[in-house]
Write a protein that holds these residues in place. Structure first.
Motif, PDB file in Angstrom:
ATOM      1  N   TRP A 221      84.552  45.640 135.234  1.00 18.76           N
ATOM      2  CA  TRP A 221      83.957  45.888 136.540  1.00 18.76           C
ATOM      3  C   TRP A 221      84.162  44.683 137.450  1.00 18.76           C
ATOM      4  CZ3 TRP A 221      82.577  47.463 140.890  1.00 18.76           C
ATOM      5  CH2 TRP A 221      81.606  46.826 141.664  1.00 18.76           C
ATOM      6  N   GLU A 222      83.973  43.478 136.949  1.00 21.22           N
ATOM      7  CA  GLU A 222      84.136  42.286 137.758  1.00 21.22           C
ATOM      8  C   GLU A 222      85.581  42.138 138.215  1.00 21.22           C
ATOM      9  OE1 GLU A 222      83.528  39.004 139.970  1.00 21.22           O
ATOM     10  OE2 GLU A 222      82.060  40.418 139.171  1.00 21.22           O
TER      11      GLU A 222
ATOM     12  N   THR B 263      87.690  44.620 138.714  1.00 15.19           N
ATOM     13  CA  THR B 263      87.865  45.634 139.746  1.00 15.19           C
ATOM     14  C   THR B 263      87.253  45.173 141.066  1.00 15.19           C
ATOM     15  OG1 THR B 263      87.792  47.387 138.076  1.00 15.19           O
ATOM     16  CG2 THR B 263      87.438  48.044 140.351  1.00 15.19           C
ATOM     17  N   ARG B 264      86.047  44.644 141.011  1.00 12.12           N
ATOM     18  CA  ARG B 264      85.371  44.187 142.230  1.00 12.12           C
ATOM     19  C   ARG B 264      86.163  43.081 142.921  1.00 12.12           C
ATOM     20  NH1 ARG B 264      83.195  40.354 144.402  1.00 12.12           N
ATOM     21  NH2 ARG B 264      83.564  39.058 142.567  1.00 12.12           N
ATOM     22  N   ARG B 265      86.676  42.132 142.140  1.00 13.54           N
ATOM     23  CA  ARG B 265      87.418  41.006 142.706  1.00 13.54           C
ATOM     24  C   ARG B 265      88.716  41.477 143.354  1.00 13.54           C
ATOM     25  NH1 ARG B 265      87.418  38.404 138.493  1.00 13.54           N
ATOM     26  NH2 ARG B 265      89.556  38.756 137.767  1.00 13.54           N
TER      27      ARG B 265
ATOM     28  N   CYS C 178      89.370  44.559 144.472  1.00  8.06           N
ATOM     29  CA  CYS C 178      89.066  45.408 145.614  1.00  8.06           C
ATOM     30  C   CYS C 178      88.617  44.580 146.814  1.00  8.06           C
ATOM     31  CB  CYS C 178      87.999  46.437 145.246  1.00  8.06           C
ATOM     32  SG  CYS C 178      88.597  47.739 144.133  1.00  8.06           S
ATOM     33  N   GLU C 179      88.019  43.440 146.566  1.00  4.15           N
ATOM     34  CA  GLU C 179      87.640  42.554 147.666  1.00  4.15           C
ATOM     35  C   GLU C 179      88.884  42.109 148.437  1.00  4.15           C
ATOM     36  OE1 GLU C 179      85.236  40.657 150.279  1.00  4.15           O
ATOM     37  OE2 GLU C 179      84.620  41.986 148.641  1.00  4.15           O
TER      38      GLU C 179
ATOM     39  N   PHE D  55      84.501  52.788 139.320  1.00  2.00           N
ATOM     40  CA  PHE D  55      84.396  51.368 139.658  1.00  2.00           C
ATOM     41  C   PHE D  55      84.976  51.090 141.043  1.00  2.00           C
ATOM     42  CE2 PHE D  55      84.254  49.530 135.063  1.00  2.00           C
ATOM     43  CZ  PHE D  55      82.998  50.097 134.900  1.00  2.00           C
TER      44      PHE D  55
ATOM     45  N   GLU E  26      82.667  52.329 143.672  1.00  2.00           N
ATOM     46  CA  GLU E  26      81.515  51.440 143.754  1.00  2.00           C
ATOM     47  C   GLU E  26      81.850  50.160 144.516  1.00  2.00           C
ATOM     48  OE1 GLU E  26      78.473  49.037 140.719  1.00  2.00           O
ATOM     49  OE2 GLU E  26      79.801  50.607 139.945  1.00  2.00           O
ATOM     50  N   ALA E  27      83.093  49.684 144.350  1.00  2.00           N
ATOM     51  CA  ALA E  27      83.473  48.393 144.931  1.00  2.00           C
ATOM     52  C   ALA E  27      83.884  48.499 146.397  1.00  2.00           C
ATOM     53  CB  ALA E  27      84.617  47.778 144.127  1.00  2.00           C
TER      54      ALA E  27
END
Length: 310
Positions: free
Chosen positions: A160-161, A163-165, A167-168, A211, A214-215
């Motif tokens: 998840w982290e 993916t979040r990074r 997508c940022e 994910f 969500e991001a």
């Protein structure tokens, strides 16, 4: 057009042209990438990221010309109307072989933002291309089994982290993120092991797609639901080089993403997890039926796997 040449000759020629094309554009890509890495200024890096994407677009364009030169493929594509290069898209497709990437790149290149997809961590070591995928900010993910995640739930949080990074970074430039929901290429033996209820598909795995939703809840509004069919049989890269892929059918649906599925917590919210599973499950029922219709209309030979009831 060189389709008149014997298949082995065309295969060798096509492979040689693909390799030379990759070397040429990768060399230019790495020069620009080094310039990007040399200056830690956001505006500079965003500008050079756009140039890197243009180089990648040109590489795909030339690959397309090589296919046209060495292959005789009938392309049956519908659903490209209204697509834009200044929008963010989540792309979902059935998955049969590595040729799927080539097909999706050909069909969607320059019609939507440059396609980016999740890649197994080990593929970063692929000569030339591994560094290109990294330079284009493709998300590299560790692939874990359900048994592994049961024993090491912290690895799910790492995914998840990651993916979040990634997508940022995608927030700065319109991007099309492709997710093969089946998680692996379709094979009858995999279908049988899963006891898949679908005739032409594996069971969907929606975690990665969830994910991304969500991001990027403030960027994503549209899902491109892509269905790929190769009515003449196997579709490996070797089949492509040998000219055995004679027809490719592509159907694209631009579907609004339900607002309630944007920004939800797939890991910790059972109601949200059920909602997104039901949404993708319904799309999968429709996709399975569409594949059957397209195969029958194209005169494809039907086979029934051992996973299906008589």
């Amino acid at each position: 057009m060189l389709a008149f040449l014997p298949a082995p000759v065309r295969a060798v020629l096509a492979l040689l042209l693909f390799v030379l094309n990759t070397i040429f554009w990768c060399t230019l890509f790495y020069v620009v990438l080094l310039c990007k890495l040399a200056v830690p200024w956001t505006g500079w890096r965003v500008a050079l990221s756009r140039i890197l994407i243009r180089i990648a677009n040109a590489w795909i364009d030339t690959n397309d010309r090589i296919m046209d030169l060495t292959q005789r493929i009938d392309w049956d594509v519908q659903g490209l109307e209204g697509l834009r290069r200044d929008e963010w898209y989540l792309v979902s497709s059935n998955h049969q072989s590595w040729v799927d990437i080539v097909v999706l790149q050909r069909v969607l290149n320059r019609r939507v933002p440059f396609l980016k997809f999740f890649i197994k961590q080990q593929l970063i070591w692929v000569p030339l291309l591994g560094g290109v995928w990294w330079g284009l900010d493709f998300p590299f993910m560790q692939r874990h089994s359900a048994a592994h995640l049961a024993q090491h739930p912290e690895d799910r949080d790492r995914d998840w982290e990651t993916t979040r990074r990634m997508c940022e970074q995608f927030r700065h430039i319109p991007t099309a993120i492709i997710n093969f929901v089946e998680g692996t290429r379709f094979r009858p033996d995999k279908q049988a092991r899963q006891q898949s209820p679908y005739r032409y598909l594996l069971r969907p795995k929606v975690g990665g797609l969830a994910f991304v939703l969500e991001a990027m809840p403030d960027r994503l509004r549209t899902l491109l639901d892509v269905t790929l069919v190769y009515p003449d049989g196997p579709s490996s890269f070797g089949d492509l080089l040998m000219g055995r892929i004679r027809r490719v059918i592509v159907r694209i649906r631009a579907l609004p993403i339900p607002p309630e599925l944007l920004g939800g917590d797939y890991r910790n919210d059972p109601a949200f997890r059920t909602a997104i599973q039901n949404w993708i499950g319904q799309l999968w029922v429709e996709k399975d039926a569409l594949i059957g219709e397209l195969r029958r209309a194209a005169g494809a030979t039907e086979t029934v796997s051992s996973a299906q009831c008589p």
